[in-house]
Scaffold this active site. Structure first.
Site, PDB file in Angstrom:
ATOM      1  N   HIS A 148      26.539   6.221  14.613  1.00  0.00           N
ATOM      2  CA  HIS A 148      26.978   6.092  16.000  1.00  0.00           C
ATOM      3  C   HIS A 148      27.528   4.690  16.203  1.00  0.00           C
ATOM      4  O   HIS A 148      26.946   3.712  15.736  1.00  0.00           O
ATOM      5  CB  HIS A 148      25.801   6.334  16.942  1.00  0.00           C
ATOM      6  CG  HIS A 148      26.175   6.483  18.382  1.00  0.00           C
ATOM      7  ND1 HIS A 148      26.553   5.418  19.152  1.00  0.00           N
ATOM      8  CD2 HIS A 148      26.222   7.568  19.179  1.00  0.00           C
ATOM      9  CE1 HIS A 148      26.819   5.833  20.375  1.00  0.00           C
ATOM     10  NE2 HIS A 148      26.625   7.131  20.419  1.00  0.00           N
ATOM     11  N   ARG A 416      29.115  18.271   6.630  1.00  0.00           N
ATOM     12  CA  ARG A 416      29.774  18.874   7.797  1.00  0.00           C
ATOM     13  C   ARG A 416      31.271  18.659   7.698  1.00  0.00           C
ATOM     14  O   ARG A 416      31.737  17.583   7.321  1.00  0.00           O
ATOM     15  CB  ARG A 416      29.259  18.270   9.108  1.00  0.00           C
ATOM     16  CG  ARG A 416      29.890  18.942  10.343  1.00  0.00           C
ATOM     17  CD  ARG A 416      29.231  18.491  11.644  1.00  0.00           C
ATOM     18  NE  ARG A 416      29.666  17.197  12.082  1.00  0.00           N
ATOM     19  CZ  ARG A 416      30.152  16.919  13.305  1.00  0.00           C
ATOM     20  NH1 ARG A 416      30.278  17.888  14.195  1.00  0.00           N
ATOM     21  NH2 ARG A 416      30.482  15.696  13.632  1.00  0.00           N
ATOM     22  N   GLU A 539      30.432  25.029  19.647  1.00  0.00           N
ATOM     23  CA  GLU A 539      30.581  23.802  20.412  1.00  0.00           C
ATOM     24  C   GLU A 539      31.190  23.994  21.795  1.00  0.00           C
ATOM     25  O   GLU A 539      30.672  23.457  22.773  1.00  0.00           O
ATOM     26  CB  GLU A 539      31.428  22.809  19.617  1.00  0.00           C
ATOM     27  CG  GLU A 539      30.805  22.447  18.279  1.00  0.00           C
ATOM     28  CD  GLU A 539      31.660  21.490  17.477  1.00  0.00           C
ATOM     29  OE1 GLU A 539      31.635  20.288  17.769  1.00  0.00           O
ATOM     30  OE2 GLU A 539      32.377  21.957  16.565  1.00  0.00           O
ATOM     31  N   ASP A 579      30.636  18.571  22.772  1.00  0.00           N
ATOM     32  CA  ASP A 579      31.947  19.169  23.042  1.00  0.00           C
ATOM     33  C   ASP A 579      31.871  20.216  24.128  1.00  0.00           C
ATOM     34  O   ASP A 579      32.834  20.413  24.874  1.00  0.00           O
ATOM     35  CB  ASP A 579      32.532  19.757  21.755  1.00  0.00           C
ATOM     36  CG  ASP A 579      33.094  18.679  20.851  1.00  0.00           C
ATOM     37  OD1 ASP A 579      34.150  18.117  21.190  1.00  0.00           O
ATOM     38  OD2 ASP A 579      32.473  18.378  19.830  1.00  0.00           O
ATOM     39  N   ARG A 617      22.219  16.945  19.823  1.00  0.00           N
ATOM     40  CA  ARG A 617      22.031  16.144  21.027  1.00  0.00           C
ATOM     41  C   ARG A 617      22.420  14.696  20.757  1.00  0.00           C
ATOM     42  O   ARG A 617      22.084  14.127  19.738  1.00  0.00           O
ATOM     43  CB  ARG A 617      20.562  16.181  21.488  1.00  0.00           C
ATOM     44  CG  ARG A 617      20.007  17.569  21.673  1.00  0.00           C
ATOM     45  CD  ARG A 617      18.520  17.552  21.950  1.00  0.00           C
ATOM     46  NE  ARG A 617      18.233  17.127  23.311  1.00  0.00           N
ATOM     47  CZ  ARG A 617      17.361  16.190  23.634  1.00  0.00           C
ATOM     48  NH1 ARG A 617      16.718  15.546  22.691  1.00  0.00           N
ATOM     49  NH2 ARG A 617      17.133  15.892  24.887  1.00  0.00           N
ATOM     50  N   ARG A 752      36.943  12.557  20.365  1.00  0.00           N
ATOM     51  CA  ARG A 752      35.565  12.783  19.947  1.00  0.00           C
ATOM     52  C   ARG A 752      34.644  12.604  21.143  1.00  0.00           C
ATOM     53  O   ARG A 752      34.898  11.817  22.043  1.00  0.00           O
ATOM     54  CB  ARG A 752      35.174  11.829  18.824  1.00  0.00           C
ATOM     55  CG  ARG A 752      36.001  11.975  17.560  1.00  0.00           C
ATOM     56  CD  ARG A 752      35.306  11.313  16.393  1.00  0.00           C
ATOM     57  NE  ARG A 752      34.075  12.012  16.078  1.00  0.00           N
ATOM     58  CZ  ARG A 752      33.996  13.068  15.271  1.00  0.00           C
ATOM     59  NH1 ARG A 752      35.080  13.535  14.705  1.00  0.00           N
ATOM     60  NH2 ARG A 752      32.849  13.649  15.041  1.00  0.00           N
TER      61      ARG A 752
END
Length: 920
Positions: A148, A416, A539, A579, A617, A752
């Site tokens: 992050h 992913r 999503e 999303d 989350r 994003r």
């Protein structure tokens, strides 16, 4: 504001804040000079005067406008450091209050295991051994750490946080003036170190940095907390239900995305996957070797005085330890041999990596962690048989549990990628193999037929020397690296492959074909089997609504069902909070997720499989954040079933896991809520559930319409967003390793979710955490008191609805439209600025009013005294950071594109993220 906690109870918090703030002030005066100190102090005083409505915000803004950039930077650092220190004070205060409750003999607080055990005991005979066994058959609580951009603090900063926390604990336990003076000197030394340490790295964060950032939490807390917590929960459940087959595997097993998540991150390649797996393996083995060396020193018992089992004697005799000093110390010799075998294991798994406390004598490496665990069990059993259980229950028990959880891999690395990339790669492979040149154009049924046919044969689709596009070569390189990791370290190293934007059965089968291509999927009696489970990620709002249908259709395909059966009939599904919120707004996304879970639970029940949900989350409420305990209890019936995974990211990782006390408290909350949701009826709607669901369907549609009118339909909205928030700078500055957008466009849909939410949070609008809810409630109630009474009743009875509104109130309380107005002034188009900002202001007022009407509270923090204390004690110190950020953005966009201005913007971003705690 309503707060039942007397002022005297919060005085220790204010005292701690004054102490730490005072020390920081002294450091600033001595290190930066009196002029900078005076600027910081005047900004602090004016911020409190603004809160008391004694002066207008423009006075503080104008003060900064005339200050040179070089002088603004230390001011930004000062308020960022204060936010960090205030967080520590608040954490200590919560710790203090919990201890007071325990000493007073108060009932255990919710979100603690003590409270959960009491609730389980109160359930009585309704919880029998069969019920518990079934509910916890696939029990798992897995916090998955993800990278992050706001979690970029240096290791030194973490060390200072840990040291200051311990010093403040010691300070509270002593009243000796000499000891207090020594502690205060140490506090000054550490805060001086903090001041002289750069908050932000000079270079853009690399993925290797993010990998190391994620791994540090194991040494900081997880190695201490996770094994002990697992052992306790297993012991307590088995004591209550001795006939239940519960927790045959450790319950809490952390995971990670860092180094395997390449959705929109072009920097992830095969080398990165290998690095992530190797660094995790090294961290686990290093821990085990250190603990074994300490255990060897402790187990000094002589066979002349202690009872030794035959199995332990054989382990000692086979150890290869010929040290004469150990000749009558079989436990030491046995552990020495275990260290030697683990050293050989490390040499096999990580050749050339220097490890501590190695023992290099000829021996066979451990083929699996289970074999290491078996040897440790021999030591444990011998100690217990010899009457030394108290010794076995200490370091050895912790190590045995750690080997169970962390093995040689530490934590599973999730892979992913976006479904669009998979389609491109599979299409190219099928074309190269001569199967078809028009795969993308095929109807869905034809795609499924073609892919399932590929899953029934072993032959590859390409050759090692094939000339492929860069995208395909890179994806295959990543998967080959993953296959090598699984072969070398074991299947626990990589267990999950997540498909972003999954919308169809072919999206799932494409990944299975790619796994087959690199040897991660093979055939067993004609049907495919794989140790890596492919997980759909739903999503958008529409994808969530269609998720159950997609799962049902996939399970109807024999090849896919065979893969699920190979995972003991368990299929994981991931739900995207970020999303879906960006797509449809706060209330709509939350309800779409709840509805999706209900539908998925029913689909799994009908198909006869077990379902595990993985909750994507973020830290902020707009990305699914909020108190984890409440969020889990707010899940629909059947959605937890003893297991869940959830992402942990952003500054909340440090807030939760930077030291053992915090980690224990937060992991307890996850475990408590998981057990309660699995074993007790927590929804509370009963026969009224269908009507409640219908009402939320209607509210969600109204909220989505209101949100869409602003975000998706307002002309110029994208221009407003990119100008009135720091979103452009998030992409331009060296924050995080991935781009701010998946594609090079300015469309909201391509942005994003992290920068979308982070930008609104930094500008204090917090739009993703509330927008649309006020209009939805107003339009649905439309003056009908009976409808308002219905919503009030749902709030009282339904944990989901209560959690949604409580989290929304938290966001509204942290929002500040006065500060947001300062950001809106960055938009030069007056008409656009007024049109969008006025809509935000109006909806904010409607949403606050709706909350108050439904809950009956006068204050947004009436049900959250801790947040009220934060707002009172800490939030005035955020004010200067926002004004500084606006001023620096103005300079940056006016052409002052210097390293100093860029650094200043980064510091304000980091400081606000730290102080707000759940900003992205």
């Amino acid at each position: 504001m309503t707060d039942t906690v007397p002022a005297s109870a919060t005085e220790p918090l204010r005292k701690d804040i004054r102490l730490l703030g005072g020390i920081l002030g002294n450091v600033i005066r001595e290190q930066a000079g009196p002029e900078i100190f005076d600027l910081v102090e005047s900004a602090r005083v004016e911020s409190f005067r603004i809160r008391r409505s004694e002066i207008d915000r423009t006075e503080l803004a104008e003060r900064f406008a005339g200050v040179a950039t070089d002088d603004l930077l230390p001011v930004a650092r000062a308020f960022s450091h204060f936010g960090l220190l205030a967080n520590l004070a608040e954490d200590l205060h919560r710790e203090r209050r919990r201890a007071l409750h325990v000493r007073a003999g108060d009932p255990p607080q919710d979100s603690t295991l003590a409270a959960t055990y009491a609730k389980l005991d109160a359930a009585g005979p309704s919880l029998d051994a069969d019920t518990v066994t079934d509910a916890l058959a696939s029990a798992l609580v897995a916090p998955v750490i993800t990278a992050h951009p706001t979690e970029t603090r240096r290791r030194t900063v973490f060390d200072v946080q840990t040291a200051v926390t311990e010093l403040m604990r010691r300070r509270e336990r002593t009243d000796d003036p000499v000891a207090l003076e020594e502690i205060d000197r140490a506090l000054y030394r550490h805060i001086l170190t903090l001041w002289d340490t750069a908050l932000i790295r000079l270079a853009r964060l690399r993925i290797s940095d993010e990998i190391d950032n994620g791994l540090r939490y194991y040494d900081l807390a997880l190695f201490d907390v996770v094994p002990a917590l697992n052992a306790e929960v297993r012991r307590e459940l088995r004591r209550r239900w001795p006939d239940a087959a519960v927790l045959t595997e450790p319950l809490v097993r952390p995971g990670t995305w860092i180094g395997g998540d390449r959705d929109g991150n072009p920097n992830v390649d095969g080398e990165v996957v290998t690095t992530a797996a190797n660094r995790a393996c090294e961290t686990a083995l290093r821990h085990h070797l250190i603990e074994l060396a300490a255990l060897e020193r402790e187990l000094s018992m002589s066979e002349r005085t202690a009872t030794i089992s035959s199995a332990l004697k054989k382990l000692a005799d086979d150890s290869g330890d010929d040290n004469p000093a150990h000749s009558d110390e079989p436990y030491r010799r046995a552990v020495h041999g275990i260290r030697a075998r683990l050293t050989a294991t490390a040499d096999r798994l990580l050749p050339g990596v220097d490890m501590p406390h190695t023992v290099r004598i000829p021996c066979e490496p451990y083929p699996t962690p289970a074999r290491l665990h078996t040897d440790l069990n021999i030591v444990d059993a011998s100690l217990r048989a010899g009457g030394a259980a108290v010794i076995a229950d200490d370091r050895l028990a912790q190590l045995r549990s750690a080997v169970e959880v962390f093995g040689f891999h530490l934590a599973p690395l999730d892979l992913r990628q976006n479904s669009e990339v998979h389609e491109n790669v599979v299409a190219e492979l099928l074309s190269w193999a001569g199967v078809t040149d028009r795969y993308r154009d095929l109807p869905e049924d034809d795609k499924v037929a073609l892919l399932t046919a590929e899953l029934r044969i072993r032959r590859p689709l390409t050759a090692p020397d094939a000339h492929l596009s860069d995208e395909t070569a890179k994806e295959l390189g990543i998967l080959r690296a993953a296959a090598e990791v699984v072969r070398r370290i074991g299947p626990a190293a990589i267990e999950h492959y997540i498909i972003s934007m999954c919308t169809s059965v072919s999206d799932l089968l494409e990944v299975e074909v790619l796994l087959k291509e690199v040897g991660l999927l093979d055939l067993d009696r004609g049907y495919p089997r794989s140790t890596v489970q492919v997980i759909p990620l739903f999503e958008t709002i529409d994808d969530l609504r269609g998720g159950a249908a997609t799962l049902t259709a996939a399970l109807a395909v024999p090849e896919f069902r065979s893969l699920v059966d190979g995972h003991d009939g368990l299929q994981e599904v991931m739900l995207g909070y970020s999303d879906s919120n960006k797509d449809g707004g706060y209330l709509t996304a939350n309800w779409a997720l709840y509805r999706a879970e209900l539908d998925l639970v029913e689909a799994a029940r009908t198909a006869g499989i077990r379902l595990r949900l993985f909750h994507g989350r973020g830290g902020t409420v707009g990305r699914g954040g909020g108190p984890s305990y409440d969020a889990i209890l707010a899940q629909p019936p059947g959605a937890v079933q003893g297991s869940l995974r959830l992402t942990e990211q952003g500054e909340v990782i440090a807030a939760k896991y930077r030291e053992p006390v915090l980690a224990r408290r937060n992991l307890e909350a996850l475990v408590s809520a998981t057990l309660e949701s699995s074993l007790l009826d927590v929804e509370g709607l009963g026969k009224d559930a269908p009507e409640a669901y219908r009402i939320l369907d209607e509210l969600a549609d109204l909220a989505r319409a209101a949100y869409s009118r602003l975000v998706h339909e307002t002309p110029g909205f994208v221009e407003y967003f990119t100008t009135a928030t720091p979103v452009s700078e998030i992409g331009a500055l060296n924050i995080g390793s991935r781009p701010a957008s998946r594609k090079q466009t300015k469309a909201i849909s391509d942005l994003r979710a992290i920068p979308w939410v982070l930008s609104w949070t930094q500008s204090r609008v917090m739009l993703p955490g509330w927008y649309g809810t006020g209009t939805a409630v107003q339009d649905w109630v439309a003056g009908d008191p009976d409808r308002l009474a219905t919503l009030q009743d749902l709030y009282r009875r339904w944990p989901f609805f209560r959690s949604v509104l409580s989290n929304m109130a938290q966001v509204l309380a942290k929002s500040d439209l006065g500060l947001a107005a300062r950001y809106s002034e960055l938009v030069e188009d007056t008409e656009l600025r007024e049109r969008v900002f006025d809509s935000i202001v109006d909806e904010h007022a409607r949403t606050v009013d709706a909350y108050r009407q439904i809950t009956g509270y006068d204050s947004l923090v009436a049900d959250n005294p801790a947040l009220e204390r934060s707002l009172h004690n800490r939030f005035p110190y955020l004010e200067p950071l926002n004004h500084l950020q606006v001023e620096l953005l103005r300079r940056f966009r006016a052409g002052e594109d210097t390293d100093r201005v860029r650094r200043g913007i980064q510091i304000t971003m980091n400081g606000l993220a730290t102080a707000l705690r759940n900003s992205g």
